[in-house]
Design a protein around this motif. Structure first.
Motif, PDB file in Angstrom:
ATOM      1  N   SER A  64       0.863  -1.175   0.000  1.00 38.07           N
ATOM      2  CA  SER A  64       0.000   0.000   0.000  1.00 38.07           C
ATOM      3  C   SER A  64       0.905   1.232   0.000  1.00 38.07           C
ATOM      4  CB  SER A  64      -0.887  -0.001   1.242  1.00 38.07           C
ATOM      5  OG  SER A  64      -1.716   1.118   1.292  1.00 38.07           O
ATOM      6  N   PRO A  65       0.633   2.222  -0.838  1.00 35.75           N
ATOM      7  CA  PRO A  65      -0.599   2.468  -1.613  1.00 35.75           C
ATOM      8  C   PRO A  65      -0.588   1.891  -3.028  1.00 35.75           C
ATOM      9  CG  PRO A  65       0.808   4.377  -1.752  1.00 35.75           C
ATOM     10  CD  PRO A  65       1.543   3.384  -0.883  1.00 35.75           C
ATOM     11  N   GLU A  66       0.402   1.064  -3.341  1.00 39.29           N
ATOM     12  CA  GLU A  66       0.470   0.538  -4.711  1.00 39.29           C
ATOM     13  C   GLU A  66      -0.774  -0.261  -5.092  1.00 39.29           C
ATOM     14  OE1 GLU A  66       4.803   0.265  -3.136  1.00 39.29           O
ATOM     15  OE2 GLU A  66       2.762   0.146  -2.353  1.00 39.29           O
ATOM     16  N   GLY A  67      -1.336  -0.983  -4.124  1.00 33.96           N
ATOM     17  CA  GLY A  67      -2.579  -1.693  -4.386  1.00 33.96           C
ATOM     18  C   GLY A  67      -2.402  -3.094  -4.932  1.00 33.96           C
ATOM     19  N   TYR A  68      -1.403  -3.834  -4.428  1.00 35.59           N
ATOM     20  CA  TYR A  68      -1.277  -5.240  -4.803  1.00 35.59           C
ATOM     21  C   TYR A  68      -0.618  -6.015  -3.676  1.00 35.59           C
ATOM     22  CZ  TYR A  68       3.584  -4.089  -6.177  1.00 35.59           C
ATOM     23  OH  TYR A  68       4.896  -3.676  -6.195  1.00 35.59           O
ATOM     24  N   PHE A  69      -0.574  -7.337  -3.824  1.00 34.20           N
ATOM     25  CA  PHE A  69      -0.016  -8.212  -2.795  1.00 34.20           C
ATOM     26  C   PHE A  69       1.357  -8.701  -3.236  1.00 34.20           C
ATOM     27  CE2 PHE A  69      -4.722  -9.442  -2.187  1.00 34.20           C
ATOM     28  CZ  PHE A  69      -4.970  -8.265  -1.501  1.00 34.20           C
ATOM     29  N   ASP A  70       2.223  -8.958  -2.255  1.00 34.06           N
ATOM     30  CA  ASP A  70       3.608  -9.303  -2.584  1.00 34.06           C
ATOM     31  C   ASP A  70       4.171 -10.263  -1.544  1.00 34.06           C
ATOM     32  OD1 ASP A  70       6.255  -9.433  -3.307  1.00 34.06           O
ATOM     33  OD2 ASP A  70       6.559  -7.264  -3.440  1.00 34.06           O
ATOM     34  N   PHE A  71       4.305 -11.540  -1.941  1.00 33.58           N
ATOM     35  CA  PHE A  71       4.901 -12.556  -1.080  1.00 33.58           C
ATOM     36  C   PHE A  71       6.327 -12.897  -1.529  1.00 33.58           C
ATOM     37  CE2 PHE A  71       0.855 -14.865   0.671  1.00 33.58           C
ATOM     38  CZ  PHE A  71       0.460 -13.682   1.272  1.00 33.58           C
ATOM     39  N   SER A  72       6.978 -11.987  -2.232  1.00 35.37           N
ATOM     40  CA  SER A  72       8.354 -12.259  -2.635  1.00 35.37           C
ATOM     41  C   SER A  72       9.256 -12.279  -1.402  1.00 35.37           C
ATOM     42  CB  SER A  72       8.848 -11.188  -3.603  1.00 35.37           C
ATOM     43  OG  SER A  72       8.915  -9.919  -2.969  1.00 35.37           O
ATOM     44  N   LYS A  73      10.343 -13.010  -1.507  1.00 34.96           N
ATOM     45  CA  LYS A  73      11.277 -13.113  -0.384  1.00 34.96           C
ATOM     46  C   LYS A  73      11.787 -11.746   0.032  1.00 34.96           C
ATOM     47  CE  LYS A  73      15.740 -15.002   1.022  1.00 34.96           C
ATOM     48  NZ  LYS A  73      16.917 -15.834   0.646  1.00 34.96           N
ATOM     49  N   ASP A  74      12.181 -10.935  -0.940  1.00 33.89           N
ATOM     50  CA  ASP A  74      12.735  -9.621  -0.627  1.00 33.89           C
ATOM     51  C   ASP A  74      11.727  -8.752   0.120  1.00 33.89           C
ATOM     52  OD1 ASP A  74      15.111 -10.294  -1.817  1.00 33.89           O
ATOM     53  OD2 ASP A  74      14.717  -9.216  -3.688  1.00 33.89           O
ATOM     54  N   HIS A  75      10.459  -8.802  -0.309  1.00 32.15           N
ATOM     55  CA  HIS A  75       9.459  -7.957   0.335  1.00 32.15           C
ATOM     56  C   HIS A  75       9.164  -8.429   1.759  1.00 32.15           C
ATOM     57  CE1 HIS A  75       6.157  -5.181   0.815  1.00 32.15           C
ATOM     58  NE2 HIS A  75       5.391  -6.177   1.197  1.00 32.15           N
ATOM     59  N   ILE A  76       9.071  -9.732   1.951  1.00 29.62           N
ATOM     60  CA  ILE A  76       8.802 -10.255   3.301  1.00 29.62           C
ATOM     61  C   ILE A  76       9.924  -9.883   4.257  1.00 29.62           C
ATOM     62  CG2 ILE A  76       8.537 -12.346   4.688  1.00 29.62           C
ATOM     63  CD1 ILE A  76       7.127 -13.626   2.263  1.00 29.62           C
ATOM     64  N   ILE A  77      11.172 -10.082   3.836  1.00 31.39           N
ATOM     65  CA  ILE A  77      12.320  -9.760   4.687  1.00 31.39           C
ATOM     66  C   ILE A  77      12.360  -8.265   4.992  1.00 31.39           C
ATOM     67  CG2 ILE A  77      14.837  -9.714   4.836  1.00 31.39           C
ATOM     68  CD1 ILE A  77      13.742 -12.511   5.059  1.00 31.39           C
ATOM     69  N   LYS A  78      12.183  -7.451   3.954  1.00 31.63           N
ATOM     70  CA  LYS A  78      12.212  -5.996   4.138  1.00 31.63           C
ATOM     71  C   LYS A  78      11.087  -5.544   5.062  1.00 31.63           C
ATOM     72  CE  LYS A  78      12.066  -1.621   1.579  1.00 31.63           C
ATOM     73  NZ  LYS A  78      11.929  -0.990   0.228  1.00 31.63           N
ATOM     74  N   SER A  79       9.910  -6.141   4.903  1.00 25.74           N
ATOM     75  CA  SER A  79       8.757  -5.777   5.731  1.00 25.74           C
ATOM     76  C   SER A  79       9.020  -6.079   7.205  1.00 25.74           C
ATOM     77  CB  SER A  79       7.505  -6.527   5.266  1.00 25.74           C
ATOM     78  OG  SER A  79       7.137  -6.139   3.961  1.00 25.74           O
ATOM     79  N   VAL A  80       9.536  -7.267   7.484  1.00 23.85           N
ATOM     80  CA  VAL A  80       9.785  -7.652   8.874  1.00 23.85           C
ATOM     81  C   VAL A  80      10.848  -6.757   9.503  1.00 23.85           C
ATOM     82  CG1 VAL A  80      10.672  -9.477  10.377  1.00 23.85           C
ATOM     83  CG2 VAL A  80       9.008 -10.020   8.595  1.00 23.85           C
ATOM     84  N   ASN A  81      11.892  -6.447   8.761  1.00 22.53           N
ATOM     85  CA  ASN A  81      12.914  -5.552   9.309  1.00 22.53           C
ATOM     86  C   ASN A  81      12.313  -4.196   9.668  1.00 22.53           C
ATOM     87  OD1 ASN A  81      15.014  -7.404   9.168  1.00 22.53           O
ATOM     88  ND2 ASN A  81      15.575  -6.819   7.075  1.00 22.53           N
ATOM     89  N   GLY A  82      11.405  -3.708   8.832  1.00 27.84           N
ATOM     90  CA  GLY A  82      10.747  -2.441   9.128  1.00 27.84           C
ATOM     91  C   GLY A  82       9.831  -2.542  10.329  1.00 27.84           C
ATOM     92  N   ILE A  83       9.097  -3.645  10.431  1.00 33.20           N
ATOM     93  CA  ILE A  83       8.198  -3.865  11.560  1.00 33.20           C
ATOM     94  C   ILE A  83       8.983  -3.877  12.872  1.00 33.20           C
ATOM     95  CG2 ILE A  83       6.720  -5.583  12.687  1.00 33.20           C
ATOM     96  CD1 ILE A  83       5.831  -6.406   9.796  1.00 33.20           C
ATOM     97  N   LEU A  84      10.078  -4.615  12.903  1.00 34.39           N
ATOM     98  CA  LEU A  84      10.882  -4.719  14.121  1.00 34.39           C
ATOM     99  C   LEU A  84      11.450  -3.358  14.526  1.00 34.39           C
ATOM    100  CD1 LEU A  84      12.828  -8.050  13.460  1.00 34.39           C
ATOM    101  CD2 LEU A  84      10.758  -7.710  14.828  1.00 34.39           C
ATOM    102  N   LYS A  85      11.881  -2.596  13.547  1.00 31.34           N
ATOM    103  CA  LYS A  85      12.426  -1.265  13.836  1.00 31.34           C
ATOM    104  C   LYS A  85      11.356  -0.359  14.425  1.00 31.34           C
ATOM    105  CE  LYS A  85      14.842   2.640  11.700  1.00 31.34           C
ATOM    106  NZ  LYS A  85      15.413   3.180  10.427  1.00 31.34           N
ATOM    107  N   ARG A  86      10.143  -0.405  13.849  1.00 33.74           N
ATOM    108  CA  ARG A  86       9.072   0.476  14.323  1.00 33.74           C
ATOM    109  C   ARG A  86       8.560   0.055  15.698  1.00 33.74           C
ATOM    110  NH1 ARG A  86       7.892   0.018   8.758  1.00 33.74           N
ATOM    111  NH2 ARG A  86       6.332  -1.613   9.125  1.00 33.74           N
ATOM    112  N   LEU A  87       8.511  -1.257  15.944  1.00 36.34           N
ATOM    113  CA  LEU A  87       8.039  -1.753  17.240  1.00 36.34           C
ATOM    114  C   LEU A  87       9.137  -1.738  18.307  1.00 36.34           C
ATOM    115  CD1 LEU A  87       5.770  -4.778  16.220  1.00 36.34           C
ATOM    116  CD2 LEU A  87       5.031  -2.602  17.200  1.00 36.34           C
ATOM    117  N   LYS A  88      10.355  -1.445  17.890  1.00 35.45           N
ATOM    118  CA  LYS A  88      11.506  -1.393  18.810  1.00 35.45           C
ATOM    119  C   LYS A  88      11.668  -2.715  19.560  1.00 35.45           C
ATOM    120  CE  LYS A  88      11.119   3.616  19.386  1.00 35.45           C
ATOM    121  NZ  LYS A  88      10.887   4.746  20.315  1.00 35.45           N
ATOM    122  N   THR A  89      11.646  -3.788  18.794  1.00 35.57           N
ATOM    123  CA  THR A  89      11.828  -5.114  19.365  1.00 35.57           C
ATOM    124  C   THR A  89      12.752  -5.922  18.467  1.00 35.57           C
ATOM    125  OG1 THR A  89      10.677  -7.104  20.153  1.00 35.57           O
ATOM    126  CG2 THR A  89       9.809  -6.077  18.178  1.00 35.57           C
TER     127      THR A  89
END
Length: 308
Positions: free
Chosen positions: A85-110
């Motif tokens: 989002s906001p691109e409007g599609y789904f992405d289960f690629s390895k790169d996107h999953i890894i990048k997403s989790v790294n961002g989540i952990l940084k934002r949640l400070k865990t």
């Protein structure tokens, strides 16, 4: 508060989950009060997604409670990825999953997530890529367990064929006014709209495979069309019955709507999306009520469903 064990994990979780999709509506002080109230009520499970507020909700959460190791050890954190989002599609690629989790952990400070869910099915998914991403995240200690959201049995089977990690959760829309998981089974072989199997018997599938279900939008009808509670124009009979049972137990209609879900033997967790502290407390009271079989069916029928 009632607690359940998520099968194939070491997690003992509250059957009420605090969802954090609407934290951007609150100030930091208000968010802190809401989160701490949840913990005081016995909620130990907090649900996020990288698209909630485009990541801002996760930042507000960690900042509001001043996330640190002593706070972190008292909560179970779950987040979701896969929707771009906001691109409007789904992405289960390895790169996107890894990048997403790294961002989540940084934002949640865990340093880790207890559970990572794939948010909505990606038709272009390469399951081997997902498996590689999950392996990397698990081996690095960034994610303990994995699951899905809004997936049907065949989609789960396809993923599980390639993933060595057991998928332990499936988060699905479910409420008194949104019951396709119940309807087709109860109306099997009848020539009615209610008998149409819209989800490939996902409820029974999850129970057979020890997958914990989580109910999102527990007080909504349709796809974010509003709450059925108090909607006397569209749901007069349902509100009449819910209010009557609520009066019997000395609780609110929110509590009874919660109790209706938690009464199911599948041990479904209820994901609260409210930012209202009193409504959260009401829902927690409902999680401790065990409706009778007669009351459960009475509510189901009052929502306009057929019991043949």
């Amino acid at each position: 508060m009632k607690y359940i064990n998520i099968a194939n994990t070491d997690l003992k979780v509250s059957n009420i989950i605090m969802g954090n999709m609407r934290l951007t509506q609150l100030s930091l002080l208000e968010a802190e009060k809401l989160i701490r109230t949840a913990m005081e009520e016995g909620i130990n499970f907090f649900d996020h997604a990288d698209i909630y507020g485009r990541g801002k909700c996760e930042e507000i959460f960690s900042e509001a409670i001043q996330m640190n190791p002593s706070i972190r050890e008292n909560m179970i954190l779950q987040s979701k990825c896969g929707i771009r989002s906001p691109e409007g599609y789904f992405d289960f690629s390895k790169d996107h999953i890894i990048k997403s989790v790294n961002g989540i952990l940084k934002r949640l400070k865990t340093e880790y997530l207890d559970i990572l869910l794939l948010h909505r099915p990606d038709p272009l998914m390469e399951p081997t890529e997902v498996a590689e991403a999950f392996d990397e995240l698990h081996n690095s200690g960034k994610v303990k367990y994995f699951g899905v959201s809004n997936h049907n049995p065949a989609q789960i089977e396809l993923l599980q064929k390639y993933i060595p990690h057991k998928l332990v959760v499936n988060q699905l829309q479910f409420s008194i006014a949104h019951t396709p998981m119940i309807d087709s089974g109860i109306s099997l072989n009848m020539k009615t709209d209610q008998a149409v199997n819209r989800d490939s018997s996902i409820l029974e599938y999850c129970r057979l495979h020890d997958i914990t279900m989580q109910a999102w939008s527990p007080y909504q009808h349709g796809f974010f069309e509003g709450s059925f509670l108090g909607d006397l124009e569209r749901f007069p009979k349902l509100n009449e019955v819910v209010d009557s049972i609520a009066e019997k137990y000395g609780v609110t209609n929110t509590a009874i709507a919660t109790a209706w879900i938690t009464r199911h033997p599948a041990n479904i967790q209820v994901v609260l999306g409210t930012t209202n502290i009193e409504r959260m407390k009401d829902a927690c009271k409902g999680a401790e009520i065990t409706l009778t079989r007669e009351e459960w069916y009475q509510i189901y029928k009052a929502a306009g469903n057929i019991v043949p």
